[in-house]
Write a protein that holds these residues in place. Structure first.
Motif, PDB file in Angstrom:
ATOM      1  N   ALA A  39       9.117   0.105 -22.049  1.00 27.24           N
ATOM      2  CA  ALA A  39       8.353  -0.663 -21.056  1.00 27.24           C
ATOM      3  C   ALA A  39       8.718  -0.218 -19.640  1.00 27.24           C
ATOM      4  CB  ALA A  39       8.616  -2.151 -21.233  1.00 27.24           C
ATOM      5  N   GLU A  40      10.007   0.017 -19.437  1.00 27.35           N
ATOM      6  CA  GLU A  40      10.524   0.456 -18.131  1.00 27.35           C
ATOM      7  C   GLU A  40       9.935   1.814 -17.744  1.00 27.35           C
ATOM      8  OE1 GLU A  40      12.261  -0.446 -14.809  1.00 27.35           O
ATOM      9  OE2 GLU A  40      12.397  -1.800 -16.524  1.00 27.35           O
ATOM     10  N   ILE A  41       9.929   2.735 -18.710  1.00 25.98           N
ATOM     11  CA  ILE A  41       9.360   4.073 -18.447  1.00 25.98           C
ATOM     12  C   ILE A  41       7.861   3.944 -18.146  1.00 25.98           C
ATOM     13  CG2 ILE A  41       8.849   6.345 -19.472  1.00 25.98           C
ATOM     14  CD1 ILE A  41      11.508   6.029 -21.090  1.00 25.98           C
ATOM     15  N   GLY A  42       7.190   3.098 -18.928  1.00 32.67           N
ATOM     16  CA  GLY A  42       5.754   2.897 -18.740  1.00 32.67           C
ATOM     17  C   GLY A  42       5.415   2.382 -17.357  1.00 32.67           C
ATOM     18  N   LYS A  43       6.249   1.462 -16.876  1.00 29.45           N
ATOM     19  CA  LYS A  43       6.030   0.850 -15.559  1.00 29.45           C
ATOM     20  C   LYS A  43       5.993   1.923 -14.468  1.00 29.45           C
ATOM     21  CE  LYS A  43       8.319  -3.024 -15.352  1.00 29.45           C
ATOM     22  NZ  LYS A  43       9.541  -3.845 -15.079  1.00 29.45           N
ATOM     23  N   SER A  61       1.066   2.020 -20.631  1.00 31.94           N
ATOM     24  CA  SER A  61       1.554   1.064 -21.637  1.00 31.94           C
ATOM     25  C   SER A  61       2.654   1.716 -22.484  1.00 31.94           C
ATOM     26  CB  SER A  61       0.400   0.646 -22.554  1.00 31.94           C
ATOM     27  OG  SER A  61      -0.018   1.756 -23.331  1.00 31.94           O
ATOM     28  N   VAL A  62       3.376   0.884 -23.232  1.00 33.61           N
ATOM     29  CA  VAL A  62       4.408   1.403 -24.143  1.00 33.61           C
ATOM     30  C   VAL A  62       3.766   2.357 -25.151  1.00 33.61           C
ATOM     31  CG1 VAL A  62       5.981   0.759 -26.019  1.00 33.61           C
ATOM     32  CG2 VAL A  62       6.027  -0.512 -23.879  1.00 33.61           C
ATOM     33  N   ALA A  63       2.601   1.987 -25.675  1.00 32.78           N
ATOM     34  CA  ALA A  63       1.903   2.846 -26.646  1.00 32.78           C
ATOM     35  C   ALA A  63       1.638   4.222 -26.039  1.00 32.78           C
ATOM     36  CB  ALA A  63       0.592   2.199 -27.077  1.00 32.78           C
TER      37      ALA A  63
END
Length: 278
Positions: free
Chosen positions: A205-209, A214-216
């Motif tokens: 989630a952090e990387i996605g942000k 999204s996480v996917a």
């Protein structure tokens, strides 16, 4: 890997899209037809089904209705455990082709090794036979471990082009991935999102942000950067679109290593050494 149509060249020269749609648990009939048609409309060119999914007819109908030339599509199906053996595999292949309404197949896979049955070598001979007859452009296996591949390759005429396995950040299959790379066998991921289990993972989630993703999308991008073909399943057009929107960002080496470190050798599917369902 610039876009949804980007391909990897298999060891026999056939080009396979890096990204596709999996249709596991997609219901035969309207759901199969509309989801596959929607994916093709969005630019997907690779569709992955299997005899046991029971939706080959719907997939075939969607292909026909799509209006996209057959040679632009890459269609995969698989022979089920109960049909392993030479004659039975050839018959199962013909049955799948009839349901799909196709004259040739792009990729045919042995769905599981089923070691207790001891028939995957005989089944592979059938795949080689169909391949040499020009009915299939590429042949491969699914859920094969290193031991199964070594056994198969000890006396096969054609080395598998693809090995489709469960692969996600909790199951990175490092040894298998290395083995496949060294033998020019393309690894392909099923259940890349761990059937949704990873969507709350804080690291992802952090990387996605950081990328507004999204996480996917982070996981699917990680697949591609690890040189693993991936086929996430979805029946929702908006989710298919989101899944495919991964070609405009790149994970750093550090981020890739961080995601690799989430590995726990944990499966959501069966262990290929023990799975013997007919």
């Amino acid at each position: 890997m610039k876009n949804l149509q980007s391909t990897v060249t298999l060891h026999n020269g056939v080009e396979m899209p890096w990204f596709g749609l999996g249709v596991f648990k997609v219901k035969e009939g309207d759901e199969a037809v509309s989801s596959v048609r929607s994916a093709i409309e969005q630019g997907y060119r690779s569709i992955d089904t299997a005899a046991i999914y029971g939706n080959e007819e719907g997939v075939g109908q969607a292909i026909k209705e799509s209006g996209v030339p057959r040679e632009e599509l890459f269609i995969t199906t698989k022979v089920w455990n109960a049909n392993q053996g030479f004659e039975t595999t050839v018959a199962a292949f013909e049955e799948s082709m009839k349901k799909l309404g196709l004259h040739y197949l792009d990729l045919y896979l042995i769905h599981w090794p089923v070691p207790a049955k001891g028939k995957y070598k005989e089944t592979w001979k059938a795949l080689e036979y169909l391949y040499k007859a020009g009915k299939i452009r590429a042949i491969g296996v699914s859920n094969f471990q290193v031991s199964h591949l070594e056994d198969l390759m000890a006396d096969c005429e054609v080395v598998p082009m693809v090995n489709q396995v469960e692969y996600h950040p909790r199951l990175t299959q490092k040894e298998l991935h290395e083995f496949c790379k060294n033998n020019k066998i393309q690894l392909e991921a099923w259940s890349p999102l761990m059937q949704g289990e990873l969507l709350e993972e804080p690291t992802l989630a952090e990387i996605g942000k950081k990328y507004g993703k999204s996480v996917a999308q982070v996981i699917l991008r990680w697949d591609l950067q690890n040189e693993v073909v991936t086929i996430p399943k979805s029946v929702k057009p908006e989710r298919m679109k989101e899944n495919a929107d991964i070609f405009d960002f790149e994970l750093t080496t550090e981020e890739m290593a961080l995601i690799n470190s989430l590995n726990e050798d944990r499966r959501v599917g069966p262990n290929p050494d023990e799975f013997n369902r007919e």
